[in-house]
Structure formats: structure tokens, C-alpha cells
Design an enzyme around this catalytic site. Structure first.
Site, mmCIF file in Angstrom:
data_model
loop_
_atom_site.group_PDB
_atom_site.id
_atom_site.type_symbol
_atom_site.label_atom_id
_atom_site.label_comp_id
_atom_site.label_asym_id
_atom_site.label_seq_id
_atom_site.Cartn_x
_atom_site.Cartn_y
_atom_site.Cartn_z
ATOM 1 N N LYS A 53 26.645 33.924 46.129
ATOM 2 C CA LYS A 53 28.014 33.085 45.776
ATOM 3 C C LYS A 53 27.903 31.595 46.285
ATOM 4 C CE LYS A 53 30.940 36.695 44.419
ATOM 5 N NZ LYS A 53 32.171 37.733 44.491
ATOM 6 N N LYS A 66 26.131 43.320 34.925
ATOM 7 C CA LYS A 66 27.342 44.187 34.675
ATOM 8 C C LYS A 66 28.415 43.310 34.068
ATOM 9 C CE LYS A 66 29.701 43.377 38.959
ATOM 10 N NZ LYS A 66 30.815 43.978 39.967
ATOM 11 N N LYS A 88 34.517 40.329 35.968
ATOM 12 C CA LYS A 88 35.721 39.232 35.767
ATOM 13 C C LYS A 88 35.083 37.831 35.821
ATOM 14 C CE LYS A 88 38.318 42.025 38.949
ATOM 15 N NZ LYS A 88 37.789 40.975 39.850
HETATM 16 N N1 AQP Z 1 31.257 46.440 34.869
HETATM 17 C C1 AQP Z 1 31.703 47.417 35.729
HETATM 18 N N2 AQP Z 1 31.513 48.705 35.473
HETATM 19 C C2 AQP Z 1 32.280 49.621 36.231
HETATM 20 N N3 AQP Z 1 32.922 49.456 37.314
HETATM 21 C C3 AQP Z 1 33.194 48.163 37.424
HETATM 22 N N4 AQP Z 1 33.923 47.351 38.561
HETATM 23 C C4 AQP Z 1 33.714 46.241 38.382
HETATM 24 N N5 AQP Z 1 32.992 46.041 37.377
HETATM 25 C C5 AQP Z 1 32.499 47.224 36.870
HETATM 26 C C6 AQP Z 1 34.647 48.152 39.682
HETATM 27 O O1 AQP Z 1 36.015 47.798 39.425
HETATM 28 C C7 AQP Z 1 36.557 47.716 40.683
HETATM 29 C C8 AQP Z 1 37.195 46.400 40.958
HETATM 30 O O2 AQP Z 1 36.300 45.481 40.828
HETATM 31 P P1 AQP Z 1 36.514 43.946 41.883
HETATM 32 O O3 AQP Z 1 37.886 43.558 41.508
HETATM 33 O O4 AQP Z 1 36.400 44.484 43.229
HETATM 34 O O5 AQP Z 1 35.459 43.071 41.468
HETATM 35 P P2 AQP Z 1 34.003 43.321 41.476
HETATM 36 O O6 AQP Z 1 33.555 44.844 41.855
HETATM 37 O O7 AQP Z 1 33.122 42.273 41.993
HETATM 38 O O8 AQP Z 1 34.035 43.501 39.902
HETATM 39 P P3 AQP Z 1 33.940 42.311 38.946
HETATM 40 O O9 AQP Z 1 34.666 42.456 37.714
HETATM 41 O O10 AQP Z 1 32.646 41.462 38.571
HETATM 42 O O11 AQP Z 1 34.550 41.104 39.775
HETATM 43 P P4 AQP Z 1 34.293 39.692 39.858
HETATM 44 O O12 AQP Z 1 33.668 39.042 38.806
HETATM 45 O O13 AQP Z 1 35.611 38.770 40.641
HETATM 46 O O14 AQP Z 1 33.220 39.701 41.477
HETATM 47 C C9 AQP Z 1 35.520 48.101 41.660
HETATM 48 O O15 AQP Z 1 35.688 49.538 42.201
HETATM 49 C C10 AQP Z 1 34.408 47.922 40.898
HETATM 50 O O16 AQP Z 1 33.189 48.667 41.299
#
Ligand code: AQP
Length: 324
Positions: free
Chosen positions: A109, A190, A193
């Protein structure tokens, strides 16, 4: 019973991956769970204050609309429980600079940022505080976050060894592979967000038309037969995983029921719309009562503070602070 903890960072839009991979297992599970909106983590990258504030309420409302029972778990906003930042500092005093710098997420990042916030370096230690505050046993995470749970584990073991038994030592538990939803446009990444394009992520608040459009345009491959082969045909496998996630069937069994990609995509779009519509209906009703949602969050924070306060007191005493 093992205690599990999951945080949702209010940066971007909640998507189907967050729901199938994280939220639904909590809603359908019977375990002892801590669920929180990790708003402090949303401040580690360039952010719009109003957006973080609005999304925090939106996420809380969506989690409740999806069926999260705030009486059956600890449910709160991270910044409403100041013990998170209090413990963060104490844990920084038990973490090496090199340890924080080695975090792969920091490296990745920070490479994408012109100006790197100090909090991007230290947020895994805040995440360790999130985990250790509630005597968490298990943290369900994907591969990208497992290094942070390892760090929380290392810090807990070191702190306990140096200052006496204070923290429960947590462990990462990986959700099943099928619980990892991939980006529709680049199915080897994956669904995310922050990094998925609008076309790559199915947002929980996407209208049915948008869902259908995105699924029909999802990247597959040049083949024609529908088989479940995550390595050889990740786009088709992802669609089968999504269909399996929405219907409860097995992806390899589902593959046998389709002759063409178009048929599979139509079935996936229908299943996603059927999954999201009741959540969206409840969301609209709850969003019209923001005071009710705020009350739920206030009650959750009060319960969380009681648990977190006891842990912070333990840690302060162990590390050598004089009680007030
Ligand atoms: N693609 C995914 N498939 C399954 N589980 C997922 N999670 C995230 N993306 C997927 C799970 O959702 C929970 C919350 O995630 P987060 O808000 O901590 O963010 P993250 O894990 O970093 O997921 P994102 O969506 O990719 O967010 P950003 O883009 O902000 O980094 C977690 O339990 C995660 O495992």
C-alpha cells in the site's frame, strides 16, 4: 467456546465477498463473536471525513439488515471504544520497528501512495489491539491479512513472556477457498472494496440491473464448456463459487447443470439478486431510522468497553503503570 473477531473497514462499498466470506458465516454461526466497524483503519489512507462517517453508519445499517443480531454478539464502532487506541500504544511498546516494516500490506500500500501516513505502518499493531482486547481465540482472514494475525500472536506471546500472562494468544483461521469471492473483471484478484473497479465488485446495495450487467460481463475465458477448475478457468470457477455461495450447492455439482457460459451467468445473476433483494429491503427500512441504529451502536460500545477496559487494566498493570 472459541471467540472470533471480524472487523469491516468503512472504506468503499461492502460487496458480495464481504457478505459471503465474512458476514454470513457470523450470522449463521452460533459462536461467541465480536463484530466491529473498523473506522480507525479507514484513516490510514487518504480519506474524506464525511465519507468515512457516512459509511460507518451505512455499514452498521447494512450489517443489521443482513441479519446480524446485536444481542447475540458484541457489535460496535471501533472508535467508540477508546480502549482500542489505548492498548495500541501499549502494544507498540512491545513491537519492533522492523517487525512493522516487514508487513507485506504496508509495503504494497505504501508503494501506491505519494505520502505515506505513519498509521499505515502502525495499523497492524492497532489490529493486534483490536484482537487482544477481547480475548479473541480465532480471527477468520484471507491470506492477505494472515500476516497481521501472526503479528498479533507474536506480540501476545512476547508480552505474556516478558510481563506475565495477560493476553489470550489468537490464531488465524482461513475461510474455505470457496468463501473467497474473486473480482469479476480480474478473477485472479479478490473482490475488494478499495482495489476492484465498479465492474469487478458486486456491491450489496447494487440495484438488480447493475448486478445483471456486471455478471453478464464477467470475465470467463475462451473455452465453452462449464467445468469447475479454479486454476485453469478462474473466472468460471468464481461464478460457480458465487452461485454455490448463494444457493448452498457444491460448485462442481453445479457445473454439470450448464452447457454454456451465458446460462451460467444468468443463473448467477438471478441467485445474487435473490440474495441481495431482502437485505436491500430491510436496509431501506433501517436506514429510515438512523437513531435506532445509533442506539444499537451505543449499547454495543458500552458492552464492549466493559470487556475491553478489563483487558487494558490488566495490560497496564503488567507493563508497569501506576494505577490512578
Ligand atoms: N473477496 C472477498 N471474499 C471473501 N471474503 C472477503 N472479505 C473481504 N474481501 C473478501 C472479508 O470481509 C471482511 C471485512 O473485510 P475488510 O473490511 O477488513 O477489508 P479487507 O479484508 O481488506 O477486504 P476488502 O474488501 O478488500 O477491503 P479493502 O479494499 O478496504 O482492503 C474480512 O473478514 C475479509 O476477510
Amino acid at each position: 467456546m472459541a471467540r472470533r473477531l471480524t472487523g469491516f473497514t468503512p472504506s468503499g462499498n461492502l460487496h458480495l465477498g464481504n457478505y459471503l466470506g465474512a458476514l454470513r458465516p457470523i450470522i449463521e454461526g452460533t459462536g461467541d463473536t465480536v463484530v466491529f466497524i473498523s473506522d480507525l483503519h479507514a484513516l490510514t489512507l487518504d480519506h474524506d471525513p464525511a465519507d468515512v462517517r457516512d459509511r460507518t453508519l451505512e455499514f452498521a445499517t447494512l450489517l443489521l439488515a443482513a441479519g446480524l443480531d446485536p444481542d447475540a454478539c458484541l457489535f460496535m464502532v471501533q472508535s467508540h471504544v477508546p480502549e482500542h487506541t489505548e492498548l495500541h500504544y501499549l502494544l507498540e511498546c512491545a513491537t519492533g520497528y522492523g517487525e512493522a516494516q516487514r508487513m507485506i500490506q504496508f509495503k504494497e500500500k505504501s508503494r501506491r501512495q505519494q505520502q505515506v501516513r505513519m498509521s499505515l505502518l502502525t495499523y497492524p499493531i492497532l489490529m493486534a489491539a483490536d484482537i487482544l482486547l477481547y480475548d479473541t481465540d480465532e480471527v477468520p482472514v484471507g491470506d492477505d491479512q494472515s500476516q497481521h494475525v501472526e503479528l498479533a500472536r507474536d506480540i501476545a506471546i512476547r508480552f505474556n513472556g516478558r510481563y506475565g500472562d495477560t493476553f489470550t494468544v489468537p490464531r488465524a483461521v482461513n475461510p474455505p477457498v470457496a468463501a473467497r469471492v474473486m473480482d469479476l473483471s480480474s478473477p485472479t484478484e479478490k473482490m475488494s472494496k478499495s482495489t476492484s473497479s465498479a465492474a469487478g465488485a458486486l456491491r450489496l446495495l447494487d440495484e438488480p440491473d447493475a448486478v445483471r450487467r456486471k455478471v453478464m460481463r464477467a470475465v470467463t475465458d475462451t473455452g465453452t464448456t462449464v467445468t469447475y477448475d479454479p486454476a485453469g478457468s478462474p473466472g468460471v470457477a468464481n461464478l460457480l463459487d458465487i452461485l454455490a455461495g448463494c444457493t448452498g450447492a457444491r460448485p462442481d455439482d453445479l457445473a454439470a447443470g450448464f452447457d454454456r457460459y451465458g446460462e451460467l451467468k444468468k443463473a448467477v445473476a438471478d441467485a445474487v439478486v435473490d440474495t441481495l433483494t431482502p437485505i436491500q429491503d430491510r436496509y431501506r427500512k433501517l436506514a429510515a431510522q438512523p437513531d435506532h441504529v445509533r442506539d444499537v451502536l451505543r449499547a454495543g460500545a458500552a458492552r464492549a468497553r466493559a470487556a475491553a477496559g478489563a483487558t487494558v487494566d490488566r495490560a497496564k498493570a503488567a507493563i508497569g503503570l501506576l494505577p490512578a
